[in-house]
Design an enzyme around this catalytic site. Sequence first.
Site, PDB file in Angstrom:
ATOM      1  N   CYS A  34     -14.627 -12.677   7.303  1.00  0.00           N
ATOM      2  CA  CYS A  34     -13.251 -12.527   6.824  1.00  0.00           C
ATOM      3  C   CYS A  34     -13.213 -12.144   5.352  1.00  0.00           C
ATOM      4  O   CYS A  34     -12.164 -11.768   4.845  1.00  0.00           O
ATOM      5  CB  CYS A  34     -12.455 -13.812   7.050  1.00  0.00           C
ATOM      6  SG  CYS A  34     -13.098 -15.207   6.128  1.00  0.00           S
ATOM      7  N   ASP A  36     -13.492 -14.087   2.819  1.00  0.00           N
ATOM      8  CA  ASP A  36     -12.919 -15.112   1.950  1.00  0.00           C
ATOM      9  C   ASP A  36     -14.012 -15.800   1.130  1.00  0.00           C
ATOM     10  O   ASP A  36     -15.140 -15.943   1.583  1.00  0.00           O
ATOM     11  CB  ASP A  36     -12.165 -16.150   2.781  1.00  0.00           C
ATOM     12  CG  ASP A  36     -10.919 -15.540   3.405  1.00  0.00           C
ATOM     13  OD1 ASP A  36     -10.546 -14.439   2.985  1.00  0.00           O
ATOM     14  OD2 ASP A  36     -10.328 -16.165   4.290  1.00  0.00           O
ATOM     15  N   CYS A  59      -7.711 -17.413   2.965  1.00  0.00           N
ATOM     16  CA  CYS A  59      -6.530 -17.625   3.787  1.00  0.00           C
ATOM     17  C   CYS A  59      -5.915 -19.013   3.550  1.00  0.00           C
ATOM     18  O   CYS A  59      -6.506 -19.866   2.889  1.00  0.00           O
ATOM     19  CB  CYS A  59      -6.922 -17.497   5.253  1.00  0.00           C
ATOM     20  SG  CYS A  59      -7.867 -18.905   5.819  1.00  0.00           S
ATOM     21  N   CYS A 103     -12.819 -21.814   8.439  1.00  0.00           N
ATOM     22  CA  CYS A 103     -12.260 -22.036   7.103  1.00  0.00           C
ATOM     23  C   CYS A 103     -12.632 -23.432   6.604  1.00  0.00           C
ATOM     24  O   CYS A 103     -12.890 -23.625   5.417  1.00  0.00           O
ATOM     25  CB  CYS A 103     -10.744 -21.870   7.127  1.00  0.00           C
ATOM     26  SG  CYS A 103     -10.182 -20.451   8.085  1.00  0.00           S
TER      27      CYS A 103
END
Length: 148
Positions: A34, A36, A59, A103
């Site tokens: 992603c 991130d 995110c 995450c």
Amino acid sequence: MLYTEKVMDHFMNPRNVGEIENADGVGEVGNVKCGDIMRIYIKVEGDQIVDVKFKTFGCGSAIAASSVATELIMGKTIDEALALTNKQVIDELGGLPPVKVHCSVLAEQALKAAIYDYATKNALTFKGLEGYDPDEDHHDHDVVDIEF
Ligand code: FES
């Protein structure tokens, strides 16, 4: 609803955001899929984490996960902080959608990386870091599929 109230709360009002000047340990990890990035700073006195801050370029779930993770380890010993798992972070958030589990993994990894940095700088060893390879751990193990 996709996200719990607690996730929304920590996303909208994240705790312990920022950086620590002259931090004793800094850990940065990224998720290759992603893109991130999460950075965690720790301040250590004796064997206790007396301050922790984070910055997340990622995110909302990553922000909520790091916010909760910093709360969970504030004032804890290094050993206690090393025992923190992404499952505990998810539980604390009241759950995360499956595609967002990674995450919370990022939060666990960033914390471990920060403690590893602290340990390396001070030539210390901790049981929870045995076999820890900072480069290995940066890859996401738990991601099956991510949808955007
Ligand atoms: Fe990558 Fe949340 S950390 S989508």
